[in-house]
Design an enzyme around this catalytic site. Structure first.
Site, mmCIF file in Angstrom:
data_model
loop_
_atom_site.group_PDB
_atom_site.id
_atom_site.type_symbol
_atom_site.label_atom_id
_atom_site.label_comp_id
_atom_site.label_asym_id
_atom_site.label_seq_id
_atom_site.Cartn_x
_atom_site.Cartn_y
_atom_site.Cartn_z
ATOM 1 C CD GLU A 102 -3.369 -6.078 3.989
ATOM 2 O OE1 GLU A 102 -3.393 -6.869 3.021
ATOM 3 O OE2 GLU A 102 -2.673 -5.048 4.007
ATOM 4 C CD GLU A 125 -2.928 -1.139 2.284
ATOM 5 O OE1 GLU A 125 -2.413 -1.327 3.405
ATOM 6 O OE2 GLU A 125 -4.152 -0.991 2.123
#
Ligand code: NAI
Length: 683
Positions: free
Chosen positions: A127, A107
């Site tokens: 995640e 990210e």
């Protein structure tokens, strides 16, 4: 700022190089976030700087966020603040990736104006496997580059892709063949001050039917966990909402999920797995070589272990007692690789290389060439002792000698050789090339070298090796037996197999215990019960339903009937009223009035039986640490990972509840119940 500086900068040809230096994996911790933020401010403020390169020191870029932070209130600056600063900076920032760019690391790189990567770098958003969704723009920026469908897949599967694949998907602008830093600096200068923010890019709409089909498939694959549904929703916002609104919503969902029960349980499993493979200092010795191994017995397990070893690049000698059995075994391995090629899961070259690394033999003298011998012959002590006596004659001195026994006493096997110090248990699970659990069983005289070698071999095979002591059933089967006994009691108490299976499946088990029993075959347990009949305490509660079914020829799926019936050629189980009759007779014979058991009672008793047995295993020293038990049950027995394992499940209940559940268990087991010390279970 933290005391140790986790981020440092240097200037190379008017480019600010921002080094993230937080070994071992450059985890995106508070200090890293603050350091990057400061460096971006420096880039903005210094007119002599044209651009920046964000790079990881050591083996990797940021390989993930610091997971331990996720269970606590997050401290500022959080990752979105750092990302906003990079995007808001008027000068371009290039991320230089090597090793792994995972989760928050990926990210962070997607906030940059371009990404260059060393060949083979791994990129991904794990995640989802930790009960969360990406919380710093992953659900919005990845699909803007890959397209919505591929983005959805990456977010919902946690799949890792290589730099080359990421390049094809437009996530990486350039794969740098030479020096990464040099390549990144050149790339940054080539941008000539131009910003290129992913957030400004549009995403192409997709066909609703294709979206729905993929979303359904991913949800099923993700066991319908709430975070998977939330991830699908978040990726959908990509096409529907302005990015700032979508990012804010994504963050809120992430913040809620990271503090949810699934996330705590999954983090527990994550750390438990790492803890499992860490050996105490006394066993921390170098492993012996294991490039060439022999497997004795080319049956179900032997061939599965062979595939696992060939996949790991080892040379394998498969030894059998007769030509026909050897040919069958070799053919099974060859067929496996041919099918992988047909299914396009493996290249023909690789398959050929693996087949070439496999050698079959009937000659025991061939054992002299190998580093490790793994025995996987019939589960019979005498047979195994004979086999080990023969191994002893031929294996070279110092070779590690392992048995794949499920229940037998490893010392009794080791003592059939003149070198018991080299003997150890390596208990694989079926299918051995798929299941990750591997119990490494320490015999009384196993040396630290033998243990370290077995653990290293297990890791090389891609397994999770759990070190345990030599006790009947080791960790997994001993706990599973206690569980199975308890669910058999439930049949006598008033439940039916389908109800017990449904309740435990609803809890999350991959399969219910009676469906599992039918699949493995009831005759194995039947044989064991008969062998134990003479020594069994007659006052012990004993459920005879399985024996009655076996006497009727109902040995499980392979005979078309067991606890359920299976129509010919069909795998699906059908409820059979004649089984109900057998069960009702069993209750009547013991004078037990049949009553209704709630799903809650079924789950409570089944899991408490596991926990009580776990406490006994820890007291006996068969299990080394509580977290190993959770790893074993999740990796080897279909216990739902998102429940963290039986001990994590128990840890969520207060002491009084735990004690009353144990009391309830004691009453159902009755005579001979041994109460485990639940204090030993704290994780
Ligand atoms: P299997 O019956 O499929 O294979 C055993 C093989 O050993 C046969 O091919 C047989 O010809 C060969 N064999 C027997 N005596 C031999 C000898 N003296 N010399 C050379 N080869 C010999 O059995 P399976 O299921 O593979 O089990 C093997 C071992 O693995 C057993 O100890 C079992 O308890 C254990 N195990 C089995 C699991 C399973 O799910 N099947 C799971 C974990 C362990």
């Amino acid at each position: 700022m933290s005391e140790v500086k986790l981020v440092r900068t240097e200037c190379v040809d008017q480019v600010l190089v921002i080094w993230i230096d937080n070994p071992p994996i450059n985890a995106g911790s508070l200090g890293v976030r603050q350091g990057v933020l400061d460096a971006v401010a420096q880039l903005q403020a210094d007119p002599a700087l044209q651009a920046a390169v964000l790079i990881g020191a050591g083996k990797t870029f940021v390989a993930g966020s610091d997971l331990r932070e996720f269970g606590q209130p997050l401290q500022e600056p959080q990752l979105p603040v750092v990302i906003a600063a990079i995007e808001g900076c008027s000068k371009p920032v290039v991320a230089a990736l090597h090793g792994a760019a995972l989760g928050g690391g990926l990210e962070l790189s997607l906030a940059c104006d371009a990404r260059v990567a060393a060949p083979g770098t791994r990129l991904g958003l794990p995640e989802i496997t930790l009960g969360m969704i990406p919380g710093a723009g992953g659900t919005q920026r990845v699909p803007r580059r890959t397209g919505l469908l591929k983005g959805l897949e990456l977010v919902c599967s946690g799949e890792r892709i290589t730099a080359e694949q990421a390049h094809d998907l437009h996530l990486v602008e350039q794969v740098v063949q030479g020096d990464l830093l040099q390549g990144a600096v050149a790339f940054a200068k080539g941008m000539q001050g131009r910003k290129q923010r992913i957030r400004d890019e549009a995403v192409a709409p997709v066909d609703t039917a294709a979206w729905d089909a993929l979303a359904q498939q991913l949800l099923r694959k993700g066991k319908n966990r709430p975070n998977v549904a939330a991830a699908i929703e978040a990726v959908r916002w990509c096409a529907e909402l302005p990015i700032d609104e979508a990012l804010a919503k994504e963050r809120t969902v992430f913040q809620n999920l990271r503090l949810g029960r699934d996330a705590f349980a999954l983090r527990h499993q994550f750390f438990a797995e790492r803890q499992t493979t860490k050996l105490p200092a006394t066993l921390d010795v170098p492993a012996l070589p294991f490039a060439h191994i022999a497997i004795i017995g080319a049956g179900t397990m032997g061939t599965g272990i062979a595939i696992s070893a060939l996949d790991a690049g080892l040379r394998v000698l498969l030894l059998e007692q007769d030509h026909a059995a050897l040919e069958r075994g070799l053919q099974r391995v060859r067929d496996f690789y041919d099918q992988r090629v047909t299914a396009q899961k493996l290249s023909a070259d690789k398959a050929q290389a693996r087949k070439a690394a496999l050698q079959g033999s009937l000659a025991w003298e061939d054992l002299a060439a190998v580093d490790v011998v793994i025995e996987a012959v019939f589960e019979d002590l005498q047979v195994k002792q004979q086999v080990f006596a023969r191994i002893d004659q031929h294996a070279r001195p110092g070779a590690v000698l392992a048995t794949n026994t499920s229940y037998l006493d490893i010392d009794a096997i080791a003592n059939a050789t003149a070198r018991p110090q080299d003997v150890i248990g390596l208990h694989f699970f079926s299918p051995a090339n798929v299941m990750k659990l591997l119990e490494v069983v320490k015999a009384a005289s196993s040396t630290p070298q033998a243990i370290a070698t077995a653990m290293a071999l297990g890791k090389k095979l891609g397994k999770l090796p759990v070190l345990c002591g030599n006790g009947f059933g080791f960790i997994g089967n001993r706990i599973y037996n206690a569980y199975r006994k308890q669910v058999e009691f439930m049949l006598e108490d008033g439940a039916l197999p389908e109800q017990v299976d449904a309740a435990l499946q609803k809890f999350g088990f991959a399969m219910g215990p009676f469906a599992v029993a039918d699949l493995s075959g009831l005759d194995i347990a039947w044989r064991m019960r008969k062998s134990q009949a003479a020594t069994r305490d007659p006052q012990e509660r004993y459920v005879s339903i399985l024996d009655a079914l076996c006497e009727q020829g109902r040995l499980g799926r392979k005979t078309g009937a067991g606890y359920y019936s299976y129509a010919e050629g069909k795998k699906s189980a059908a409820v059979d009223s004649s089984v109900q009759a057998v069960i009702e007779q069993a209750s009547a014979a013991r004078g037990l009035p049949r009553r209704t058991l709630s799903d809650e009672e079924i789950v409570r008793r089944a899991l408490m039986a596991m926990c009580n047995e776990a406490a006994l295993l820890l007291a006996e020293g068969v299990a080394r640490q509580p977290s190993d038990i959770d790893v074993a049950l999740v990796q080897g027995y279909g216990f739902p990972r998102w429940e963290g394992g039986p001990l994590f499940w128990l840890s969520q209940l207060d002491a009084a509840t735990q004690a009353s559940m144990q009391q309830e268990l004691a009453e159902h087991v009755g005579h001979g119940f041994v109460k485990g010390d639940l204090h030993l279970l704290s994780i």
